[in-house]
Write a protein that holds these residues in place. Structure first.
Motif, PDB file in Angstrom:
ATOM      1  N   ARG A  35       0.807  -1.215   0.000  1.00  0.00           N
ATOM      2  CA  ARG A  35       0.000   0.000   0.000  1.00  0.00           C
ATOM      3  C   ARG A  35       0.844   1.271   0.000  1.00  0.00           C
ATOM      4  O   ARG A  35       0.295   2.374  -0.177  1.00  0.00           O
ATOM      5  N   GLY A  36       2.143   1.144   0.222  1.00  0.00           N
ATOM      6  CA  GLY A  36       2.989   2.322   0.221  1.00  0.00           C
ATOM      7  C   GLY A  36       4.441   1.941   0.362  1.00  0.00           C
ATOM      8  O   GLY A  36       4.805   1.208   1.275  1.00  0.00           O
ATOM      9  N   GLN A  37       5.270   2.451  -0.527  1.00  0.00           N
ATOM     10  CA  GLN A  37       6.661   2.007  -0.579  1.00  0.00           C
ATOM     11  C   GLN A  37       7.657   3.155  -0.537  1.00  0.00           C
ATOM     12  O   GLN A  37       8.837   2.966  -0.791  1.00  0.00           O
ATOM     13  N   GLU A  38       7.196   4.330  -0.204  1.00  0.00           N
ATOM     14  CA  GLU A  38       8.125   5.460  -0.143  1.00  0.00           C
ATOM     15  C   GLU A  38       8.630   5.740   1.255  1.00  0.00           C
ATOM     16  O   GLU A  38       9.777   6.136   1.430  1.00  0.00           O
ATOM     17  N   SER A  39       7.779   5.576   2.257  1.00  0.00           N
ATOM     18  CA  SER A  39       8.206   5.857   3.621  1.00  0.00           C
ATOM     19  C   SER A  39       7.366   5.053   4.595  1.00  0.00           C
ATOM     20  O   SER A  39       6.318   4.505   4.229  1.00  0.00           O
ATOM     21  N   CYS A  40       7.818   4.999   5.831  1.00  0.00           N
ATOM     22  CA  CYS A  40       7.081   4.274   6.854  1.00  0.00           C
ATOM     23  C   CYS A  40       7.491   4.795   8.224  1.00  0.00           C
ATOM     24  O   CYS A  40       8.516   5.474   8.372  1.00  0.00           O
ATOM     25  N   GLY A  41       6.670   4.477   9.225  1.00  0.00           N
ATOM     26  CA  GLY A  41       6.989   4.947  10.560  1.00  0.00           C
ATOM     27  C   GLY A  41       6.212   4.205  11.623  1.00  0.00           C
ATOM     28  O   GLY A  41       5.166   3.609  11.350  1.00  0.00           O
ATOM     29  N   ILE A  42       6.735   4.232  12.840  1.00  0.00           N
ATOM     30  CA  ILE A  42       6.102   3.604  14.003  1.00  0.00           C
ATOM     31  C   ILE A  42       6.220   4.557  15.187  1.00  0.00           C
ATOM     32  O   ILE A  42       7.281   5.158  15.409  1.00  0.00           O
ATOM     33  N   VAL A  43       5.139   4.694  15.946  1.00  0.00           N
ATOM     34  CA  VAL A  43       5.154   5.415  17.216  1.00  0.00           C
ATOM     35  C   VAL A  43       4.702   4.455  18.302  1.00  0.00           C
ATOM     36  O   VAL A  43       3.637   3.850  18.187  1.00  0.00           O
ATOM     37  N   VAL A  44       5.508   4.310  19.339  1.00  0.00           N
ATOM     38  CA  VAL A  44       5.201   3.428  20.471  1.00  0.00           C
ATOM     39  C   VAL A  44       4.797   4.274  21.668  1.00  0.00           C
ATOM     40  O   VAL A  44       5.425   5.304  21.960  1.00  0.00           O
ATOM     41  N   ASN A  45       3.762   3.850  22.366  1.00  0.00           N
ATOM     42  CA  ASN A  45       3.250   4.543  23.547  1.00  0.00           C
ATOM     43  C   ASN A  45       3.490   3.665  24.777  1.00  0.00           C
ATOM     44  O   ASN A  45       2.902   2.595  24.906  1.00  0.00           O
ATOM     45  N   ASP A  46       4.345   4.139  25.672  1.00  0.00           N
ATOM     46  CA  ASP A  46       4.624   3.426  26.926  1.00  0.00           C
ATOM     47  C   ASP A  46       4.162   4.296  28.086  1.00  0.00           C
ATOM     48  O   ASP A  46       4.855   5.223  28.500  1.00  0.00           O
ATOM     49  N   ASP A  47       2.953   4.017  28.577  1.00  0.00           N
ATOM     50  CA  ASP A  47       2.370   4.789  29.681  1.00  0.00           C
ATOM     51  C   ASP A  47       2.392   6.286  29.407  1.00  0.00           C
ATOM     52  O   ASP A  47       2.726   7.100  30.284  1.00  0.00           O
ATOM     53  N   GLY A  48       2.026   6.663  28.174  1.00  0.00           N
ATOM     54  CA  GLY A  48       1.926   8.073  27.821  1.00  0.00           C
ATOM     55  C   GLY A  48       3.194   8.681  27.273  1.00  0.00           C
ATOM     56  O   GLY A  48       3.178   9.830  26.810  1.00  0.00           O
ATOM     57  N   ILE A  49       4.310   7.956  27.298  1.00  0.00           N
ATOM     58  CA  ILE A  49       5.562   8.433  26.708  1.00  0.00           C
ATOM     59  C   ILE A  49       5.662   7.895  25.289  1.00  0.00           C
ATOM     60  O   ILE A  49       5.627   6.677  25.074  1.00  0.00           O
ATOM     61  N   PHE A  50       5.764   8.785  24.315  1.00  0.00           N
ATOM     62  CA  PHE A  50       5.766   8.400  22.906  1.00  0.00           C
ATOM     63  C   PHE A  50       7.200   8.338  22.381  1.00  0.00           C
ATOM     64  O   PHE A  50       7.975   9.279  22.544  1.00  0.00           O
ATOM     65  N   ASN A  51       7.544   7.226  21.748  1.00  0.00           N
ATOM     66  CA  ASN A  51       8.812   7.072  21.046  1.00  0.00           C
ATOM     67  C   ASN A  51       8.522   6.815  19.574  1.00  0.00           C
ATOM     68  O   ASN A  51       7.685   5.966  19.243  1.00  0.00           O
ATOM     69  N   SER A  52       9.217   7.537  18.704  1.00  0.00           N
ATOM     70  CA  SER A  52       8.886   7.489  17.284  1.00  0.00           C
ATOM     71  C   SER A  52      10.123   7.274  16.435  1.00  0.00           C
ATOM     72  O   SER A  52      11.221   7.749  16.761  1.00  0.00           O
ATOM     73  N   TYR A  53       9.933   6.550  15.329  1.00  0.00           N
ATOM     74  CA  TYR A  53      10.969   6.453  14.310  1.00  0.00           C
ATOM     75  C   TYR A  53      10.293   6.324  12.953  1.00  0.00           C
ATOM     76  O   TYR A  53       9.385   5.502  12.773  1.00  0.00           O
ATOM     77  N   ASP A  90       9.886  13.115   1.286  1.00  0.00           N
ATOM     78  CA  ASP A  90      10.953  13.290   2.249  1.00  0.00           C
ATOM     79  C   ASP A  90      10.501  12.832   3.623  1.00  0.00           C
ATOM     80  O   ASP A  90       9.350  12.472   3.829  1.00  0.00           O
ATOM     81  N   ARG A  91      11.439  12.844   4.549  1.00  0.00           N
ATOM     82  CA  ARG A  91      11.155  12.323   5.878  1.00  0.00           C
ATOM     83  C   ARG A  91      10.066  13.128   6.580  1.00  0.00           C
ATOM     84  O   ARG A  91       9.309  12.586   7.390  1.00  0.00           O
ATOM     85  N   LEU A  92       9.981  14.424   6.290  1.00  0.00           N
ATOM     86  CA  LEU A  92       8.962  15.256   6.931  1.00  0.00           C
ATOM     87  C   LEU A  92       7.549  14.775   6.607  1.00  0.00           C
ATOM     88  O   LEU A  92       6.644  14.889   7.427  1.00  0.00           O
ATOM     89  N   ASN A  93       7.361  14.243   5.401  1.00  0.00           N
ATOM     90  CA  ASN A  93       6.037  13.776   4.995  1.00  0.00           C
ATOM     91  C   ASN A  93       5.745  12.351   5.449  1.00  0.00           C
ATOM     92  O   ASN A  93       4.663  11.835   5.193  1.00  0.00           O
ATOM     93  N   SER A  94       6.719  11.720   6.089  1.00  0.00           N
ATOM     94  CA  SER A  94       6.480  10.380   6.618  1.00  0.00           C
ATOM     95  C   SER A  94       5.484  10.445   7.770  1.00  0.00           C
ATOM     96  O   SER A  94       5.362  11.459   8.461  1.00  0.00           O
ATOM     97  N   GLN A  95       4.772   9.345   7.966  1.00  0.00           N
ATOM     98  CA  GLN A  95       3.804   9.254   9.056  1.00  0.00           C
ATOM     99  C   GLN A  95       4.163   8.056   9.942  1.00  0.00           C
ATOM    100  O   GLN A  95       4.952   7.214   9.546  1.00  0.00           O
ATOM    101  N   PRO A  96       3.562   7.976  11.130  1.00  0.00           N
ATOM    102  CA  PRO A  96       2.513   8.805  11.716  1.00  0.00           C
ATOM    103  C   PRO A  96       3.013  10.208  12.081  1.00  0.00           C
ATOM    104  O   PRO A  96       4.188  10.421  12.355  1.00  0.00           O
ATOM    105  N   ILE A  97       2.045  11.155  12.100  1.00  0.00           N
ATOM    106  CA  ILE A  97       2.322  12.514  12.541  1.00  0.00           C
ATOM    107  C   ILE A  97       2.209  12.562  14.058  1.00  0.00           C
ATOM    108  O   ILE A  97       1.274  12.007  14.634  1.00  0.00           O
ATOM    109  N   LEU A  98       3.151  13.233  14.693  1.00  0.00           N
ATOM    110  CA  LEU A  98       3.133  13.427  16.141  1.00  0.00           C
ATOM    111  C   LEU A  98       2.764  14.862  16.459  1.00  0.00           C
ATOM    112  O   LEU A  98       3.333  15.795  15.875  1.00  0.00           O
ATOM    113  N   VAL A  99       1.826  15.041  17.372  1.00  0.00           N
ATOM    114  CA  VAL A  99       1.362  16.374  17.743  1.00  0.00           C
ATOM    115  C   VAL A  99       1.446  16.535  19.254  1.00  0.00           C
ATOM    116  O   VAL A  99       0.993  15.669  20.011  1.00  0.00           O
ATOM    117  N   ASN A 100       2.002  17.657  19.693  1.00  0.00           N
ATOM    118  CA  ASN A 100       1.975  18.044  21.101  1.00  0.00           C
ATOM    119  C   ASN A 100       0.994  19.190  21.260  1.00  0.00           C
ATOM    120  O   ASN A 100       1.104  20.210  20.571  1.00  0.00           O
TER     121      ASN A 100
END
Length: 476
Positions: A35-53, A90-100
């Motif tokens: 479904r998509g071959q240009e970029s990818c990303g994962i965000v992990v949620n550990d008790d409200g702390i988000f780690n992203s790559y 580019d990497r900026l358009n990669s998802q997921p988007i993180l919002v504070n």
């Protein structure tokens, strides 16, 4: 080329216990790679702390064992695979988007395309919003966080935001304590959820991703539905359900989805086999062998062979490390990839009259190259059959269907198309038979706008799109 759109895959994990959600998401995204071959990303949620790559590239290239471990364990995760052709890859358009925002953090993954993105973006910018990407996803995230200011919960904000979003969107949203799955009121793009034996819930664009992580399919998210996963279990908001006509994209069945997926209770493989059978009845021909173009043309070729009685043969060997030519941005890239993507199995076609079945013919360049490969391998005749009707209109809901000037069916009459791509005869699936593929009533239950020109929503004008693209270009 202008007017191209996005197609993506989304994935989410919700559990009550700390676990390796990053690896689960990795395997889910791997199953959705088509479904998509240009970029990818994962965000992990550990008790409200988000780690992203996230980064550009295929899932297996972007994620190594080390950065999966660096994401850590958690209770929830959101993942995304993307290809985008509006704006730079580019990497900026990669998802997921993180919002504070002032009420916490949010991660959002989106599949689809808004038809009022320009207007929404313009209004937000006039209010002072600053955008960092060129995707609709950031627009959606702004609308939700804006509604969050005056809402008691994230799901209430999402419910309000849906009043402003027009077009196609299947979303997976993660807050510090909740995972939310959302589907637009028309249901253009697929979205479903399931559960593993350990109680973990999985949300995915397709059922094949549920299978890949050992989850049992429960059901599809209904058009207009919001499904919330939290510590209290699973609940839904149906305020937007049954408000609009059902419009699942028929091209999901013809091309985009994996054949082992089931969308809204209907087998993708079964739909493609039926398409091939319809083609055999609509466009019979005297031939010696039926071959399909890997991968999404194979099922229809089987259906054609069964219905016609012409033997089915393996005509091509595919280099599986080359991405889909159809979704490669840029015509030159498409042409280069076709040259190294397929090789003809000469023993199957040499000295034979060949029925060549493909899932669709969009621009015609790829088909012409494939036909030349068959003739060079010794095929005496090539009869092209498309398991989709002619593309005569662009898509505004998230499929890479080009503007009219680049569609071969808009350039030439049927007889001339056969001449242009170098085949002895040409046949498309009758648009009136699309309903037979998934058992819906004629003209109901699915979107065929790219074939018929009939759209359920207002569509952006060329002027609006041009101004939007010019505006983004000036910023960058």
């Amino acid at each position: 080329m202008s007017g191209l759109r996005e197609e993506c895959g989304v994935f989410g994990v919700f559990g009550t216990e700390t676990q390796d959600v990053a690896s689960t998401t990795y395997y889910g995204l791997f199953a959705l790679q088509h479904r998509g071959q240009e970029s990818c990303g994962i965000v992990v949620n550990d008790d409200g702390i988000f780690n992203s790559y996230k980064d550009t590239g295929l899932v297996n290239d972007v994620f190594t064992q080390q950065n999966i471990e660096d994401l850590g364990q958690g209770q929830m995760a959101v993942g995304h695979v993307r290809y985008g052709t509006t704006g730079h890859n580019d990497r900026l358009n990669s998802q997921p988007i993180l919002v504070n925002h002032h009420k916490g953090r949010m991660a959002l993954a989106h599949n689809g395309n808004l038809v009022n993105s320009y207007e929404l973006r313009h209004d937000l910018e006039m209010e002072g919003s600053i955008f960092h990407t060129t995707s609709d996803t950031e627009v959606i995230s702004y609308i939700i966080t804006k509604e969050r200011i005056h809402s008691d919960s994230i799901e209430e904000a999402v419910n309000k935001a849906m009043n402003k979003l027009q077009g196609a969107y299947s979303l997976v949203i993660m807050s510090p304590s909740k995972l939310i799955a959302v589907r637009d009121e028309y249901g253009y793009r697929p979205l479903c959820y399931g559960q593993r034996d350990d109680g973990t819930y999985i949300v995915a664009s397709e059922t094949c991703a549920l299978d890949a992580v050992g989850a049992k399919y429960i059901r599809d998210i209904e058009p207009g539905e919001i499904v919330i996963f939290d510590a209290d279990g699973v609940r839904n908001i149906d305020d937007h359900c049954n408000k609009k006509p059902h419009q699942i994209c028929i091209f999901e069945y013809l091309y985009f989805a994996r054949p082992d997926s089931v969308i809204e209770g209907k087998s993708v493989h079964g739909a493609r086999v039926k398409a091939g059978a319809c083609l055999a009845m609509e466009h019979p021909v005297q031939a010696d062998v039926v071959v399909g173009v890997p991968d999404s043309g194979l099922d229809a070729a089987i259906g054609y062979a069964r219905q016609s009685g012409i033997p089915y043969g393996i005509g091509f060997i595919k280099n599986k490390y080359i991405g889909r030519t159809f979704i490669a941005p840029g015509q030159k890239v498409r042409e280069d990839k076709v040259r190294i993507k397929l090789n003809v199995l000469a023993d199957t076609v040499r000295g034979k009259r060949v029925v060549l079945v493909d899932d669709s013919i969009v621009r015609g360049t790829t088909c012409a190259r494939i036909v030349r490969l068959l003739r060079e391998a010794g095929a005496t005749e090539v009869h092209m059959r498309s398991s989709a009707p002619p593309f005569t209109n662009p898509c505004y809901y998230g499929t890479d269907i080009d503007s009219k000037e680049n569609l071969i069916a808009c350039k030439y009459p049927l007889e001339q198309i056969a001449e242009v791509i170098g085949v002895d005869s040409m046949g498309y699936l009758d648009i009136n038979h699309l309903n037979m593929l998934i058992g819906n009533k004629p003209g109901e239950g699915f979107c065929d706008g790219c074939f018929s020109g009939n759209y359920a929503t207002a569509i952006p004008t060329e002027g609006e799109k041009d101004r939007f693209e010019k505006k983004i270009s000036e910023k960058e």
